[in-house]
Scaffold this active site. Structure first.
Site, PDB file in Angstrom:
ATOM      1  N   SER A 200       3.547  -2.130  10.183  1.00  0.00           N
ATOM      2  CA  SER A 200       4.994  -2.211  10.403  1.00  0.00           C
ATOM      3  C   SER A 200       5.599  -3.567  10.016  1.00  0.00           C
ATOM      4  O   SER A 200       6.479  -4.082  10.713  1.00  0.00           O
ATOM      5  CB  SER A 200       5.335  -1.873  11.856  1.00  0.00           C
ATOM      6  OG  SER A 200       4.842  -0.594  12.176  1.00  0.00           O
TER       7      SER A 200
ATOM      8  N   HIS B 243      -9.414   1.599   4.711  1.00  0.00           N
ATOM      9  CA  HIS B 243      -8.153   1.707   5.448  1.00  0.00           C
ATOM     10  C   HIS B 243      -8.349   2.626   6.656  1.00  0.00           C
ATOM     11  O   HIS B 243      -9.113   3.589   6.598  1.00  0.00           O
ATOM     12  CB  HIS B 243      -7.056   2.264   4.523  1.00  0.00           C
ATOM     13  CG  HIS B 243      -5.700   2.134   5.134  1.00  0.00           C
ATOM     14  ND1 HIS B 243      -5.211   3.043   6.039  1.00  0.00           N
ATOM     15  CD2 HIS B 243      -4.735   1.190   4.992  1.00  0.00           C
ATOM     16  CE1 HIS B 243      -4.003   2.660   6.425  1.00  0.00           C
ATOM     17  NE2 HIS B 243      -3.691   1.538   5.806  1.00  0.00           N
TER      18      HIS B 243
ATOM     19  N   GLU C 155      -6.644   4.932   7.772  1.00  0.00           N
ATOM     20  CA  GLU C 155      -6.376   6.358   7.490  1.00  0.00           C
ATOM     21  C   GLU C 155      -7.590   7.009   6.835  1.00  0.00           C
ATOM     22  O   GLU C 155      -7.852   8.192   7.059  1.00  0.00           O
ATOM     23  CB  GLU C 155      -5.120   6.480   6.608  1.00  0.00           C
ATOM     24  CG  GLU C 155      -3.866   6.190   7.435  1.00  0.00           C
ATOM     25  CD  GLU C 155      -2.720   5.561   6.677  1.00  0.00           C
ATOM     26  OE1 GLU C 155      -2.711   5.609   5.437  1.00  0.00           O
ATOM     27  OE2 GLU C 155      -1.817   5.001   7.343  1.00  0.00           O
TER      28      GLU C 155
ATOM     29  N   GLY D  10       3.056   2.111  11.160  1.00  0.00           N
ATOM     30  CA  GLY D  10       4.137   3.095  11.249  1.00  0.00           C
ATOM     31  C   GLY D  10       4.705   3.166  12.656  1.00  0.00           C
ATOM     32  O   GLY D  10       5.209   4.194  13.085  1.00  0.00           O
TER      33      GLY D  10
ATOM     34  N   ASN E  56       0.888  -1.170   0.000  1.00  0.00           N
ATOM     35  CA  ASN E  56       0.000   0.000   0.000  1.00  0.00           C
ATOM     36  C   ASN E  56       0.923   1.217   0.000  1.00  0.00           C
ATOM     37  O   ASN E  56       1.492   1.562   1.035  1.00  0.00           O
ATOM     38  CB  ASN E  56      -0.892  -0.020   1.249  1.00  0.00           C
ATOM     39  CG  ASN E  56      -1.728   1.246   1.363  1.00  0.00           C
ATOM     40  OD1 ASN E  56      -1.776   2.050   0.426  1.00  0.00           O
ATOM     41  ND2 ASN E  56      -2.373   1.425   2.504  1.00  0.00           N
ATOM     42  N   TRP E  57       1.067   1.824  -1.159  1.00  0.00           N
ATOM     43  CA  TRP E  57       1.990   2.965  -1.269  1.00  0.00           C
ATOM     44  C   TRP E  57       1.421   4.236  -0.645  1.00  0.00           C
ATOM     45  O   TRP E  57       2.126   5.220  -0.499  1.00  0.00           O
ATOM     46  CB  TRP E  57       2.310   3.220  -2.751  1.00  0.00           C
ATOM     47  CG  TRP E  57       3.374   2.331  -3.303  1.00  0.00           C
ATOM     48  CD1 TRP E  57       4.073   1.358  -2.645  1.00  0.00           C
ATOM     49  CD2 TRP E  57       3.891   2.352  -4.644  1.00  0.00           C
ATOM     50  NE1 TRP E  57       4.982   0.765  -3.488  1.00  0.00           N
ATOM     51  CE2 TRP E  57       4.888   1.363  -4.720  1.00  0.00           C
ATOM     52  CE3 TRP E  57       3.597   3.100  -5.785  1.00  0.00           C
ATOM     53  CZ2 TRP E  57       5.607   1.121  -5.896  1.00  0.00           C
ATOM     54  CZ3 TRP E  57       4.306   2.856  -6.948  1.00  0.00           C
ATOM     55  CH2 TRP E  57       5.301   1.873  -7.004  1.00  0.00           C
ATOM     56  N   LYS E  58       0.132   4.231  -0.348  1.00  0.00           N
ATOM     57  CA  LYS E  58      -0.524   5.422   0.233  1.00  0.00           C
ATOM     58  C   LYS E  58      -0.309   6.622  -0.691  1.00  0.00           C
ATOM     59  O   LYS E  58      -0.272   6.458  -1.904  1.00  0.00           O
ATOM     60  CB  LYS E  58      -0.017   5.653   1.664  1.00  0.00           C
ATOM     61  CG  LYS E  58      -0.130   4.371   2.514  1.00  0.00           C
ATOM     62  CD  LYS E  58       0.124   4.574   3.973  1.00  0.00           C
ATOM     63  CE  LYS E  58      -0.037   3.251   4.716  1.00  0.00           C
ATOM     64  NZ  LYS E  58       0.124   3.352   6.151  1.00  0.00           N
TER      65      LYS E  58
ATOM     66  N   GLU F 160      -5.508  -4.604  10.481  1.00  0.00           N
ATOM     67  CA  GLU F 160      -4.495  -3.550  10.586  1.00  0.00           C
ATOM     68  C   GLU F 160      -4.749  -2.707  11.826  1.00  0.00           C
ATOM     69  O   GLU F 160      -5.384  -1.652  11.747  1.00  0.00           O
ATOM     70  CB  GLU F 160      -4.560  -2.641   9.357  1.00  0.00           C
ATOM     71  CG  GLU F 160      -4.119  -3.295   8.086  1.00  0.00           C
ATOM     72  CD  GLU F 160      -3.414  -2.296   7.173  1.00  0.00           C
ATOM     73  OE1 GLU F 160      -2.451  -2.695   6.526  1.00  0.00           O
ATOM     74  OE2 GLU F 160      -3.820  -1.118   7.128  1.00  0.00           O
TER      75      GLU F 160
END
Ligand code: 13P
Length: 251
Positions: free
Chosen positions: A212, A95, A97, A173, A9-11, A167
């Site tokens: 992570s 997600h 985020e 992170g 997932n490159w975000k 997740e």
């Protein structure tokens, strides 16, 4: 048997030239898709170019989000129908985020899951848990309810198009969950799918862990019985590290 799945997932990272350089760096070095399925989810605006340069490589390109309507007056949104028309197979939905910064609710996540399936694509549904919820020992209820809400109205025949990623946002992170903590979450998700659909459906659905993940902890996580793969943020941005992840050695 479920094929191991390593998904990046490159975000909101990389420009088009950076994305294409990355793909050039991994070309010819990817594992056979029957052994490990590899996927990169990137910003929608250059999915088409990424798909064109990887068409002969054993890797899939996916989207990170879509809207729930196929078309219409929704300025700035990304149409699932348009994404599907590029030949995209996978879309990440829900997600943490997006839930946090864009206030996506369980109902919106469910609408998006339906939109992905309606357009013939596969959904990677992220379910989340905050440290507060974990400390309050609410994990069970929280993760289970997100799975139930996300899969509402999904037909059992579509179960094989669903991947669910556990997740915990406290592990994104930051420091990864232990293999045992990750397995507990993934087990719970599979049990919920079994309760909602059937044991066969739960057997088909792939469950990933994200938060992570690095080459140093990946094999231990993926050796767990209910963890079929990983969804990787930061570590997937570097082509050498991504290659280590997709070519991991099973424990
Ligand atoms: P990190 O791997 O950077 O913790 O991100 C995980 C994630 O959010 C993948 O979707």
């Amino acid at each position: 048997m479920r094929t191991p799945f390593v998904a990046a997932n490159w975000k909101m990272n990389k420009t088009l030239p950076e994305a294409l350089n990355f793909l050039q760096a991994i070309a010819g070095k990817l594992p056979n898709q029957a052994e490990v399925e590899a996927l990169i989810c990137a910003q929608s605006l250059f999915l088409s170019q990424m798909m064109a340069v990887t068409k002969d490589e054993p890797i899939k390109i996916g989207a990170e989000n879509v809207f729930w309507h196929d078309q219409g007056a929704f300025t700035g949104e990304t149409s699932p129908k348009a994404v599907a028309s590029l030949g995209v197979d996978y879309v990440i939905i829900g997600h943490s985020e997006r839930r946090k910064y864009f206030r996506e609710t369980d109902e919106m996540v469910n609408n998006k899951v339906q939109a992905v399936l309606r357009n013939g694509m596969r959904a990677i549904i992220c379910v989340d848990e905050t440290m507060g919820q974990r400390e309050a020992n609410e994990k069970v209820h929280w993760v289970v309810s997100q799975v139930i809400e996300a899969l509402k109205g999904v037909a059992i025949e579509d179960a094989d198009k669903i991947t669910i990623a556990y997740e915990p946002s406290w592990a994104i992170g930051a420091a990864a969950a232990s293999a045992k903590e990750a397995e507990d979450g993934c087990y719970l998700i599979r049990q919920t799918v079994a309760d909602m659909f059937s044991d066969e459906a739960a057997d088909q659905v792939r469950v990933l862990y994200g938060g992570s993940v690095k080459p140093s902890n990946q094999a231990e996580l993926m050796a767990m019985p209910n963890i079929d793969g990983v969804l990787v943020g930061d570590a997937s941005l570097n082509p050498d590290i991504f290659l280590q992840l997709v070519n991991y050695q099973q424990k």
